[in-house]
Design a protein around this motif. Structure first.
Motif, mmCIF file in Angstrom:
data_model
loop_
_atom_site.group_PDB
_atom_site.id
_atom_site.type_symbol
_atom_site.label_atom_id
_atom_site.label_comp_id
_atom_site.label_asym_id
_atom_site.label_seq_id
_atom_site.Cartn_x
_atom_site.Cartn_y
_atom_site.Cartn_z
ATOM 1 N N GLY A 108 0.804 -1.219 0.000
ATOM 2 C CA GLY A 108 0.000 0.000 0.000
ATOM 3 C C GLY A 108 0.833 1.263 0.000
ATOM 4 O O GLY A 108 0.549 2.214 -0.740
ATOM 5 N N LYS A 109 1.887 1.279 0.796
ATOM 6 C CA LYS A 109 2.733 2.470 0.863
ATOM 7 C C LYS A 109 3.478 2.703 -0.461
ATOM 8 O O LYS A 109 3.762 3.844 -0.833
ATOM 9 C CB LYS A 109 3.734 2.320 2.018
ATOM 10 N N MET A 110 3.762 1.623 -1.179
ATOM 11 C CA MET A 110 4.475 1.741 -2.452
ATOM 12 C C MET A 110 3.555 2.167 -3.592
ATOM 13 O O MET A 110 4.002 2.744 -4.582
ATOM 14 C CB MET A 110 5.139 0.407 -2.805
ATOM 15 N N HIS A 111 2.261 1.891 -3.462
ATOM 16 C CA HIS A 111 1.319 2.143 -4.557
ATOM 17 C C HIS A 111 0.120 2.966 -4.088
ATOM 18 O O HIS A 111 -0.978 2.835 -4.623
ATOM 19 C CB HIS A 111 0.830 0.811 -5.130
ATOM 20 N N GLU A 112 0.334 3.827 -3.128
ATOM 21 C CA GLU A 112 -0.769 4.510 -2.459
ATOM 22 C C GLU A 112 -1.632 5.334 -3.407
ATOM 23 O O GLU A 112 -2.870 5.235 -3.384
ATOM 24 C CB GLU A 112 -0.225 5.399 -1.341
ATOM 25 N N ALA A 113 -1.024 6.147 -4.256
ATOM 26 C CA ALA A 113 -1.790 7.041 -5.135
ATOM 27 C C ALA A 113 -2.675 6.260 -6.096
ATOM 28 O O ALA A 113 -3.858 6.572 -6.266
ATOM 29 C CB ALA A 113 -0.840 7.955 -5.902
ATOM 30 N N GLU A 114 -2.117 5.231 -6.714
ATOM 31 C CA GLU A 114 -2.905 4.461 -7.684
ATOM 32 C C GLU A 114 -3.983 3.629 -7.005
ATOM 33 O O GLU A 114 -5.093 3.474 -7.542
ATOM 34 C CB GLU A 114 -1.999 3.559 -8.523
ATOM 35 N N LEU A 115 -3.688 3.096 -5.807
ATOM 36 C CA LEU A 115 -4.706 2.350 -5.060
ATOM 37 C C LEU A 115 -5.881 3.251 -4.703
ATOM 38 O O LEU A 115 -7.046 2.849 -4.791
ATOM 39 C CB LEU A 115 -4.103 1.756 -3.785
ATOM 40 N N TRP A 116 -5.573 4.467 -4.315
ATOM 41 C CA TRP A 116 -6.634 5.397 -3.929
ATOM 42 C C TRP A 116 -7.539 5.714 -5.112
ATOM 43 O O TRP A 116 -8.761 5.786 -4.966
ATOM 44 C CB TRP A 116 -6.036 6.662 -3.344
ATOM 45 N N GLN A 117 -6.956 5.877 -6.267
ATOM 46 C CA GLN A 117 -7.763 6.154 -7.466
ATOM 47 C C GLN A 117 -8.691 4.986 -7.770
ATOM 48 O O GLN A 117 -9.857 5.185 -8.133
ATOM 49 C CB GLN A 117 -6.845 6.448 -8.668
ATOM 50 N N ASP A 118 -8.197 3.781 -7.609
ATOM 51 C CA ASP A 118 -9.036 2.603 -7.838
ATOM 52 C C ASP A 118 -10.110 2.481 -6.759
ATOM 53 O O ASP A 118 -11.268 2.160 -7.046
ATOM 54 C CB ASP A 118 -8.174 1.329 -7.846
ATOM 55 N N PHE A 119 -9.726 2.745 -5.535
ATOM 56 C CA PHE A 119 -10.659 2.593 -4.413
ATOM 57 C C PHE A 119 -11.814 3.585 -4.512
ATOM 58 O O PHE A 119 -12.966 3.237 -4.244
ATOM 59 C CB PHE A 119 -9.919 2.786 -3.092
ATOM 60 N N LYS A 120 -11.518 4.810 -4.896
ATOM 61 C CA LYS A 120 -12.560 5.833 -4.985
ATOM 62 C C LYS A 120 -13.689 5.421 -5.922
ATOM 63 O O LYS A 120 -14.842 5.802 -5.707
ATOM 64 C CB LYS A 120 -11.955 7.162 -5.462
ATOM 65 N N LYS A 121 -13.379 4.634 -6.935
ATOM 66 C CA LYS A 121 -14.396 4.200 -7.890
ATOM 67 C C LYS A 121 -15.380 3.211 -7.268
ATOM 68 O O LYS A 121 -16.496 3.062 -7.748
ATOM 69 C CB LYS A 121 -13.721 3.544 -9.096
ATOM 70 N N GLU A 122 -14.970 2.533 -6.196
ATOM 71 C CA GLU A 122 -15.789 1.478 -5.605
ATOM 72 C C GLU A 122 -16.242 1.768 -4.181
ATOM 73 O O GLU A 122 -17.081 1.041 -3.643
ATOM 74 C CB GLU A 122 -15.011 0.150 -5.581
ATOM 75 N N MET A 123 -15.742 2.817 -3.554
ATOM 76 C CA MET A 123 -15.895 2.958 -2.109
ATOM 77 C C MET A 123 -17.340 3.128 -1.645
ATOM 78 O O MET A 123 -17.657 2.837 -0.480
ATOM 79 C CB MET A 123 -15.056 4.127 -1.593
ATOM 80 N N ASN A 124 -18.222 3.554 -2.513
ATOM 81 C CA ASN A 124 -19.625 3.723 -2.117
ATOM 82 C C ASN A 124 -20.481 2.520 -2.456
ATOM 83 O O ASN A 124 -21.698 2.527 -2.232
ATOM 84 C CB ASN A 124 -20.216 4.979 -2.778
ATOM 85 N N ASN A 125 -19.856 1.470 -2.974
ATOM 86 C CA ASN A 125 -20.567 0.247 -3.309
ATOM 87 C C ASN A 125 -20.619 -0.697 -2.115
ATOM 88 O O ASN A 125 -19.912 -0.521 -1.127
ATOM 89 C CB ASN A 125 -19.878 -0.459 -4.490
ATOM 90 N N ASP A 126 -21.432 -1.739 -2.242
ATOM 91 C CA ASP A 126 -21.542 -2.737 -1.180
ATOM 92 C C ASP A 126 -20.563 -3.891 -1.365
ATOM 93 O O ASP A 126 -20.325 -4.655 -0.433
ATOM 94 C CB ASP A 126 -22.973 -3.305 -1.131
ATOM 95 N N ASP A 127 -20.026 -4.049 -2.552
ATOM 96 C CA ASP A 127 -19.147 -5.175 -2.878
ATOM 97 C C ASP A 127 -17.752 -4.932 -2.288
ATOM 98 O O ASP A 127 -17.095 -3.939 -2.610
ATOM 99 C CB ASP A 127 -19.063 -5.338 -4.396
ATOM 100 N N ILE A 128 -17.284 -5.853 -1.464
ATOM 101 C CA ILE A 128 -15.994 -5.675 -0.789
ATOM 102 C C ILE A 128 -14.918 -6.636 -1.298
ATOM 103 O O ILE A 128 -13.776 -6.576 -0.843
ATOM 104 C CB ILE A 128 -16.134 -5.848 0.737
ATOM 105 N N LYS A 129 -15.256 -7.513 -2.233
ATOM 106 C CA LYS A 129 -14.362 -8.635 -2.560
ATOM 107 C C LYS A 129 -13.007 -8.219 -3.131
ATOM 108 O O LYS A 129 -12.033 -8.963 -3.005
ATOM 109 C CB LYS A 129 -15.044 -9.591 -3.545
ATOM 110 N N ASN A 130 -12.912 -7.045 -3.733
ATOM 111 C CA ASN A 130 -11.623 -6.611 -4.280
ATOM 112 C C ASN A 130 -10.693 -6.018 -3.225
ATOM 113 O O ASN A 130 -9.511 -5.776 -3.514
ATOM 114 C CB ASN A 130 -11.841 -5.573 -5.391
#
Length: 315
Positions: free
Chosen positions: A228-250
């Motif tokens: 996470g610390k190595m890829h923080e910016a890109e992870l955040w961009q991906d997470f923002k697309k899903e964070m309001n959904n109910d699906d947690i599997k990713n």
């Protein structure tokens, strides 16, 4: 003589600073395990596990059995499937008794940082290789065969995820600390309370990692933290697309099915948001209370994110 009698009656129940730490389930498990070698009859082997381990279950193990579907048949299947693993991990599971003082210290520090702290009991058990730790009401329940495994453990018979976990093992006191935080949260260790979204679930877990870090005064070292610390910016961009959904599997509880091979990256996201919130706050004690007592409904977690000021920035 009365003290000696009590020690014999409760040989591995510790009472220090009113902290109750139970390890008798671990000893009972290995008694049952040793009995398996006296017969090749599967039904008799299951009966030994039932009689010598499960029927003698502590209050904590009873709850662990119910929440993690632990049966004599399943335990025997795991032993036969991975015999070398069980041989190699035995010593580690029996050494958990040595961590009593460290766990007591964690609880004393928790009370100092968070006056509303309600001290839970801690139960070390042996599970079915499906949980390193969880909570039930005011109890911390540890799956010691996972929580105590490390690089000395032979995990070749197990899946890739467990091999990764063991090779990047968390300190067992950290695992207990993480679970202690769950006992203080509204709803406890709720993987799916039906009233949250991905952001809420990640904040629930990430808050536990953040508070555990404060309690232990050292950084949490796990595969998801390192990645996470190595890829923080890109992870955040991906997470923002899903964070309001109910699906947690990713992002959570995904073991061998993690999209990029690193499980539970949602823990890192939640941890980072909580850390940002804490750093930004002027009143640290109040901020800690708000992190622990956070409501996990979508509206509340959305506001918490805004207040944290987190936006994928490295901390």
């Amino acid at each position: 003589m009365k003290i000696l009698y009590l020690l014999l009656l409760f040989p591995f129940t510790f009472f220090g600073q009113n902290v109750k730490i139970y390890t008798q389930d671990v000893d009972n498990y290995w008694t049952a395990y040793d009995s398996l070698h006296t017969t090749n009859d599967t039904l008799k082997q299951e009966a030994y596990i039932q009689q010598l381990y499960l029927n003698k279950a502590s209050k904590g193990l009873k709850d662990f059995m119910a929440s993690r579907d632990i049966t004599a048949k399943r335990l025997l299947s795991n032993i036969k499937y991975a015999p070398n693993f069980w041989i190699s991990v035995r010593k580690n599971t029996l050494e958990v008794k040595e961590h009593r003082k460290e766990i007591e210290k964690v609880m004393r520090r928790f009370k100092k940082l968070y006056p509303a702290f309600k001290q839970p009991d801690v139960y070390f058990t042996i599970g079915a290789l499906n949980s390193g730790g969880t909570t039930s009401a005011d109890m911390v329940l540890i799956g010691t065969e996972i929580a105590s495994a490390n690089t000395t453990t032979d995990a070749r018979e197990l899946g890739n995820w467990l091999q990764t976990v063991f090779n990047n093992s968390k300190d067992i006191v950290y695992i207990v600390s993480h679970e202690i935080v769950h006992t203080q949260q509204p709803g406890g260790d709720a993987e799916d309370d039906g009233n949250s979204n991905l952001l809420g679930y990640c904040l629930r877990e990430g808050a536990c990692d953040f508070v555990a870090e404060l309690l232990l005064k050292q950084r949490i070292r796990t595969p998801y933290m390192t990645y996470g610390k190595m890829h923080e910016a890109e992870l955040w961009q991906d997470f923002k697309k899903e964070m309001n959904n109910d699906d947690i599997k990713n992002w959570l509880y995904n073991g061998d099915n993690a999209p990029n091979g690193i499980a539970d990256l949602g823990y890192f996201i939640g941890y980072s948001i909580c850390k940002s919130y804490y750093r930004k706050a002027k009143d640290k004690k109040e901020a800690l209370r708000e992190i622990i007592e956070m409501n996990y409904d979508p509206k509340s977690v959305s506001q918490f994110l805004i207040d944290s000021g987190y936006d994928g920035n490295k901390l």
